[in-house]
Design a protein around this motif. Structure first.
Motif, PDB file in Angstrom:
ATOM      1  N   SER A 184      29.860  -8.425  41.394  1.00 24.51           N
ATOM      2  CA  SER A 184      30.824  -9.534  41.400  1.00 24.51           C
ATOM      3  C   SER A 184      30.164 -10.869  41.078  1.00 24.51           C
ATOM      4  N   SER A 185      28.893 -10.835  40.660  1.00 24.27           N
ATOM      5  CA  SER A 185      28.135 -12.068  40.437  1.00 24.27           C
ATOM      6  C   SER A 185      28.348 -12.632  39.041  1.00 24.27           C
ATOM      7  N   LYS A 186      27.895 -13.884  38.862  1.00 25.66           N
ATOM      8  CA  LYS A 186      27.917 -14.524  37.547  1.00 25.66           C
ATOM      9  C   LYS A 186      27.001 -13.780  36.582  1.00 25.66           C
ATOM     10  N   VAL A 219      31.530   0.547  34.421  1.00 23.79           N
ATOM     11  CA  VAL A 219      32.692   1.022  35.180  1.00 23.79           C
ATOM     12  C   VAL A 219      32.714   0.395  36.573  1.00 23.79           C
ATOM     13  N   GLU A 220      31.540   0.236  37.178  1.00 24.95           N
ATOM     14  CA  GLU A 220      31.474  -0.392  38.504  1.00 24.95           C
ATOM     15  C   GLU A 220      31.941  -1.850  38.441  1.00 24.95           C
ATOM     16  N   GLU A 223      35.606  -2.051  38.380  1.00 23.93           N
ATOM     17  CA  GLU A 223      36.249  -1.806  39.667  1.00 23.93           C
ATOM     18  C   GLU A 223      36.103  -2.969  40.638  1.00 23.93           C
ATOM     19  N   ILE A 224      34.915  -3.574  40.730  1.00 23.60           N
ATOM     20  CA  ILE A 224      34.663  -4.527  41.806  1.00 23.60           C
ATOM     21  C   ILE A 224      34.157  -5.886  41.323  1.00 23.60           C
ATOM     22  N   GLY A 225      34.112  -6.098  40.013  1.00 23.71           N
ATOM     23  CA  GLY A 225      33.638  -7.370  39.502  1.00 23.71           C
ATOM     24  C   GLY A 225      34.682  -8.469  39.623  1.00 23.71           C
ATOM     25  N   SER A 226      34.284  -9.681  39.245  1.00 25.28           N
ATOM     26  CA  SER A 226      35.245 -10.782  39.181  1.00 25.28           C
ATOM     27  C   SER A 226      36.272 -10.467  38.093  1.00 25.28           C
ATOM     28  N   LEU A 227      37.377 -11.173  38.098  1.00 23.67           N
ATOM     29  CA  LEU A 227      38.424 -10.908  37.115  1.00 23.67           C
ATOM     30  C   LEU A 227      37.893 -11.050  35.693  1.00 23.67           C
ATOM     31  N   GLN A 228      37.080 -12.088  35.465  1.00 25.60           N
ATOM     32  CA  GLN A 228      36.515 -12.297  34.137  1.00 25.60           C
ATOM     33  C   GLN A 228      35.557 -11.171  33.770  1.00 25.60           C
ATOM     34  N   SER A 229      34.738 -10.750  34.731  1.00 24.93           N
ATOM     35  CA  SER A 229      33.796  -9.656  34.481  1.00 24.93           C
ATOM     36  C   SER A 229      34.532  -8.364  34.156  1.00 24.93           C
ATOM     37  N   ARG A 254      33.862  10.648  32.621  1.00 25.82           N
ATOM     38  CA  ARG A 254      32.938  11.261  33.577  1.00 25.82           C
ATOM     39  C   ARG A 254      32.479  10.266  34.645  1.00 25.82           C
ATOM     40  N   GLU A 255      32.469   8.982  34.296  1.00 25.52           N
ATOM     41  CA  GLU A 255      32.002   7.969  35.243  1.00 25.52           C
ATOM     42  C   GLU A 255      33.117   7.419  36.127  1.00 25.52           C
ATOM     43  N   GLY A 256      34.304   8.028  36.056  1.00 23.40           N
ATOM     44  CA  GLY A 256      35.381   7.652  36.969  1.00 23.40           C
ATOM     45  C   GLY A 256      36.070   6.345  36.635  1.00 23.40           C
TER      46      GLY A 256
END
Length: 361
Positions: A184-186, A219-220, A223-229, A254-256
């Motif tokens: 979720s970082s910059k 993929v991660e 799922e959990i990054g900032s909206l921009q990410s 395969r990576e969900g």
């Protein structure tokens, strides 16, 4: 702000006494740290500070001058240009290759601020900073790596620079940083933004799939990054699939990726909702003709994908999100029907009851 402080500090930095000059550089750094006004008033200090970089008797002098110039360049386009015009790039680039970790960090941070200007981006790349920044990304300190990836992203937005980045074989280093940073970082945002641009090149797509955990890291972020990410991660995966769905479909599934895409179809921006639905359609197997009883709806697309996902936990998560997608879609449809009914009722009633026409006001 006192004019006497500005005058005194300029006197120090212009002095021939090395001790006074050092103190002047430190004072400029302190005063300009958070003041745009001081940055403007100390614009005359740029040239003597650059001279300190060129003729410095010690690392202490280098650091003081470099940090003062760094602060002067923050959010000040005029100072950025003056710093480059005064010849600062040559010594700064030299510090990028220094064995002194502090100088290397300060030089990278300086290039970061300078790269924020559209005017300076082509100038920086013409001085050959891109390969050196990639070296920092591979072997620099943690902070220098973060500043390097942000600088590289800034430079990538200028025409021609993306090709220069491509020549440095950037994918392994970007993926390594993305895997290690908080999603979720910059830092993750700039990594995925750069990856999104680089996925337009076949060699970069191949390099990504060759990196262990490369697609998973994206993929991660989805799922959990900032909206921009998340939008950048989505763009990277979509570009891959649009280039060759047969080559990348299974690798991505395969990576969900499905749960993250489902969340974006519900909670993303208008742009990300459209892109996530497009990617879901691409990820669906389509060798067979579509049944007339199975319209090409989001729910059917996702149901088809869920049936092909291995793992009960992942399947359950996707099915739960699918229910949310369906519920949100139903609620949106009901709201639209209600709004239409509210708008239409007065007119309908007036016609049915033979009432006189409602005049507009």
């Amino acid at each position: 702000m006192s004019c006497s402080i500005v005058e005194k500090t300029l006197y120090l930095i212009l002095s021939d006494d090395p001790i006074l000059k050092l103190q002047g550089a430190r004072d400029i750094r302190r005063l300009t740290e958070s003041s745009l006004r001081y940055r403007r008033h100390f614009s005359d200090a740029v040239k003597p500070l650059v001279d300190m970089l060129r003729n410095s008797p010690s690392v202490e002098y280098n650091e003081a001058a470099l940090l003062a110039l760094l602060n002067l360049s923050v959010k000040d386009e005029g100072n950025k240009k003056s710093i480059i015009d005064a010849g600062a790039l040559e010594p700064i680039i030299g510090f990028l290759q220094s064995e002194n970790a502090n100088l290397q960090e300060h030089a990278t941070a300086s290039l970061l601020t300078l790269s924020a200007s559209s005017v300076t981006k082509p100038i920086l790349s013409s001085f050959g900073v891109i390969p050196l920044l990639m070296d920092i990304l591979r072997c620099g300190s943690p902070q220098a790596k973060v500043d390097s990836i942000i600088t590289l992203y800034n430079l990538s937005t200028s025409q021609g620079n993306l090709t220069l980045i491509l020549q440095t074989e950037p994918i392994p280093s970007i993926v390594t940083l993305l895997k290690s940073c908080k999603k979720s970082s910059k830092t993750a945002e700039k990594c995925t933004a750069l990856l999104e641009s680089l996925m337009s090149y076949d060699e970069c797509r191949k390099a990504l799939t060759s990196e262990e955990g490369g697609i998973l890291a994206i993929v991660e972020v989805l799922e959990i990054g900032s909206l921009q990410s998340r939008e950048h991660a989505l763009g990277a995966l979509l570009t891959m699939c649009q280039s060759d769905i047969c080559k990348y479909r299974e690798l991505i599934l395969r990576e969900g990726v499905v749960p993250g895409l489902l969340v974006l179809t519900v909670k993303g921006t208008t742009k990300s909702k459209e892109k996530s639905q497009t990617l879901l359609r691409l990820l669906r197997n389509t060798p067979c003709e579509r049944s007339q009883l199975q319209p090409d709806t989001l729910e059917n697309i996702v149901s088809n994908l869920i049936s092909q996902i291995d793992g009960k936990e992942q399947t359950g998560k996707a099915q739960g999100l699918l229910s949310e997608v369906i519920q949100v879609s139903m609620n949106q449809s009901l709201r639209r029907l209600h709004q239409r009914a509210t708008v239409c009722t007065p007119v309908d009633l007036s016609i049915a009851g033979g009432a006189s026409t409602i005049s507009s006001t």
